[in-house]
Design a protein around this motif. Sequence first.
Motif, short mmCIF file in Angstrom:
data_model
loop_
_atom_site.label_atom_id
_atom_site.label_comp_id
_atom_site.label_asym_id
_atom_site.label_seq_id
_atom_site.Cartn_x
_atom_site.Cartn_y
_atom_site.Cartn_z
N LEU A 113 0.79 -1.17 -0.02
CA LEU A 113 0.03 0.14 0.17
C LEU A 113 0.83 1.30 0.05
O LEU A 113 0.22 2.17 -0.65
CB LEU A 113 -1.14 -0.01 0.93
N ASP A 114 1.98 1.40 0.80
CA ASP A 114 2.70 2.30 0.70
C ASP A 114 3.38 2.57 -0.71
O ASP A 114 3.64 3.86 -1.13
CB ASP A 114 3.84 2.21 1.84
N GLN A 115 3.87 1.68 -1.24
CA GLN A 115 4.44 1.70 -2.43
C GLN A 115 3.31 2.25 -3.42
O GLN A 115 3.64 3.00 -4.23
CB GLN A 115 4.98 0.33 -3.08
N LEU A 116 2.22 1.79 -3.38
CA LEU A 116 1.01 2.50 -4.42
C LEU A 116 1.08 3.72 -3.94
O LEU A 116 0.84 4.73 -5.17
CB LEU A 116 -0.18 1.55 -4.22
N GLY A 117 1.00 4.36 -2.80
CA GLY A 117 0.91 5.56 -2.58
C GLY A 117 2.10 6.45 -3.04
O GLY A 117 1.84 7.60 -3.53
N LEU A 118 3.34 5.91 -3.02
CA LEU A 118 4.52 6.41 -3.73
C LEU A 118 4.06 6.67 -5.02
O LEU A 118 4.46 7.88 -5.94
CB LEU A 118 5.75 5.83 -3.40
N ALA A 119 3.86 5.86 -5.71
CA ALA A 119 3.66 5.87 -7.26
C ALA A 119 2.66 6.80 -7.70
O ALA A 119 2.63 7.66 -8.48
CB ALA A 119 3.19 4.30 -7.58
N ARG A 120 1.48 7.01 -6.86
CA ARG A 120 0.46 7.95 -6.98
C ARG A 120 1.17 9.39 -6.81
O ARG A 120 0.91 10.19 -7.76
CB ARG A 120 -0.73 7.75 -6.03
N ARG A 121 1.92 9.60 -5.96
CA ARG A 121 2.52 10.97 -5.74
C ARG A 121 3.44 11.31 -6.64
O ARG A 121 3.94 12.38 -7.01
CB ARG A 121 3.21 10.92 -4.42
N SER A 187 -12.13 7.39 -1.30
CA SER A 187 -12.75 6.39 -0.20
C SER A 187 -12.56 4.91 -0.67
O SER A 187 -12.69 3.88 0.08
CB SER A 187 -14.06 6.85 -0.19
N ALA A 188 -12.56 4.98 -1.79
CA ALA A 188 -12.54 3.42 -2.65
C ALA A 188 -11.86 3.47 -4.01
O ALA A 188 -12.03 4.58 -4.62
CB ALA A 188 -13.71 2.65 -2.60
N ALA A 189 -11.32 2.48 -4.29
CA ALA A 189 -10.85 2.45 -5.94
C ALA A 189 -10.73 0.85 -6.13
O ALA A 189 -10.34 -0.11 -5.33
CB ALA A 189 -9.46 2.78 -5.77
N VAL A 190 -11.40 0.47 -7.41
CA VAL A 190 -11.56 -0.93 -7.89
C VAL A 190 -10.48 -1.02 -8.92
O VAL A 190 -9.72 -2.05 -8.96
CB VAL A 190 -12.83 -0.94 -8.15
N HIS A 191 -10.35 0.01 -9.84
CA HIS A 191 -9.31 -0.35 -10.97
C HIS A 191 -8.29 0.75 -10.91
O HIS A 191 -8.41 1.96 -10.88
CB HIS A 191 -10.29 -0.26 -12.18
N VAL A 192 -7.19 0.21 -10.76
CA VAL A 192 -5.82 0.99 -10.46
C VAL A 192 -4.71 0.47 -11.74
O VAL A 192 -4.50 -0.62 -11.56
CB VAL A 192 -5.30 0.81 -9.16
N GLY A 193 -4.26 1.50 -12.35
CA GLY A 193 -3.09 1.33 -13.15
C GLY A 193 -1.99 1.91 -12.98
O GLY A 193 -2.02 3.05 -12.79
N VAL A 194 -0.87 1.12 -12.73
CA VAL A 194 0.48 1.54 -12.37
C VAL A 194 1.24 1.65 -13.62
O VAL A 194 1.34 0.69 -14.53
CB VAL A 194 1.17 0.88 -11.38
N MET A 195 1.71 2.82 -14.41
CA MET A 195 2.49 3.02 -15.43
C MET A 195 3.91 2.26 -15.57
O MET A 195 4.32 1.85 -14.49
CB MET A 195 2.81 4.55 -15.55
N ARG A 196 4.30 1.80 -16.73
CA ARG A 196 5.39 0.90 -16.94
C ARG A 196 6.65 1.79 -16.05
O ARG A 196 6.63 2.94 -16.09
CB ARG A 196 5.64 0.85 -18.18
N GLY A 197 7.37 1.05 -15.74
CA GLY A 197 8.59 1.50 -14.84
C GLY A 197 8.85 1.11 -13.75
O GLY A 197 8.33 -0.05 -13.37
N ARG A 198 9.70 1.82 -12.93
CA ARG A 198 10.32 1.09 -11.68
C ARG A 198 9.27 0.81 -10.44
O ARG A 198 9.05 -0.10 -9.74
CB ARG A 198 11.38 2.04 -11.16
N PHE A 199 8.08 1.81 -10.54
CA PHE A 199 7.12 1.54 -9.53
C PHE A 199 6.23 0.29 -9.70
O PHE A 199 6.04 -0.54 -8.87
CB PHE A 199 6.02 2.81 -9.51
N ALA A 200 5.76 0.15 -11.13
CA ALA A 200 5.13 -1.06 -11.40
C ALA A 200 5.94 -2.25 -11.06
O ALA A 200 5.34 -3.30 -10.40
CB ALA A 200 4.85 -1.17 -12.96
N ALA A 201 7.30 -2.26 -11.43
CA ALA A 201 8.02 -3.51 -11.08
C ALA A 201 8.19 -3.85 -9.56
O ALA A 201 8.19 -4.98 -9.13
CB ALA A 201 9.24 -3.25 -11.96
#
Length: 234
Positions: A113-121, A187-201
């Motif tokens: 979850l923290d990694q996902l937050g970093l990717a969002r920022r 409040s909620a998220a069902v579909h989340v895409g992480v762009m290609r690159g280091r965060f996704a990996a």
Amino acid sequence: MLATTAESKHSRRPAGGAGATAKAPRQPLRRCLASGAVLPKADLLRFAVDPEGQVVPDLGERLPGRGLWLQPRRDMMEKACKKNLFARAAKRQLRVPSDLVEQVELLALRRCLDQLGLARRAGSVVVGYEKVKAALKADRIGLLLQAEDGAADGTDKLRALAQAVGKGTAVQSFCDAAALGAALGRSAAVHVGVMRGRFAAALERDVERLAGLRGGQDRGNGVGRPTEGERWST
């Protein structure tokens, strides 16, 4: 609880184009205490010993001292605890918390979850069915995350699209819509895409670790789904 499909591991294109011949840098190897397998550090979990002689998880691999390594699998964790393998490897008496397996699983979830937050920022995340669909069609998504309690219609369509047009797009599920949303400031998220690159990996690796720690054996059967309760449809 968690199932994944990850087409990316064997289909990513080498850097430098089709004709690239440069060798990947060699990765440091470590031995798993429980299985005896010698594997790259990236495929193992590190544990350390605190000044009081207690075994502590070190998922970030930053704590001082000699590392003790295990494959990120629940059975390996349970074996190491039951057979006192940490003490044997350290060649001294150590204290192992009775809830170490549960501790590691919770830490692994928090890390995802923290990694996902970093990717969002960092601007590397898109959220919502239509935005994720558009990014998938443009082949920009390296990792598609879907909430475990998402409605089957939407999640199935995006997963099929990822497998049809995404060149090496992984599809994974590890928590519900509320937890995904909290990591993304909504409040909620069902579909989340992480762009290609280091965060996704990095996030793909962490989610796979979490799957192993939860006892997941088969990562190729699609997104795990709840058997009861409300499903999110947005």
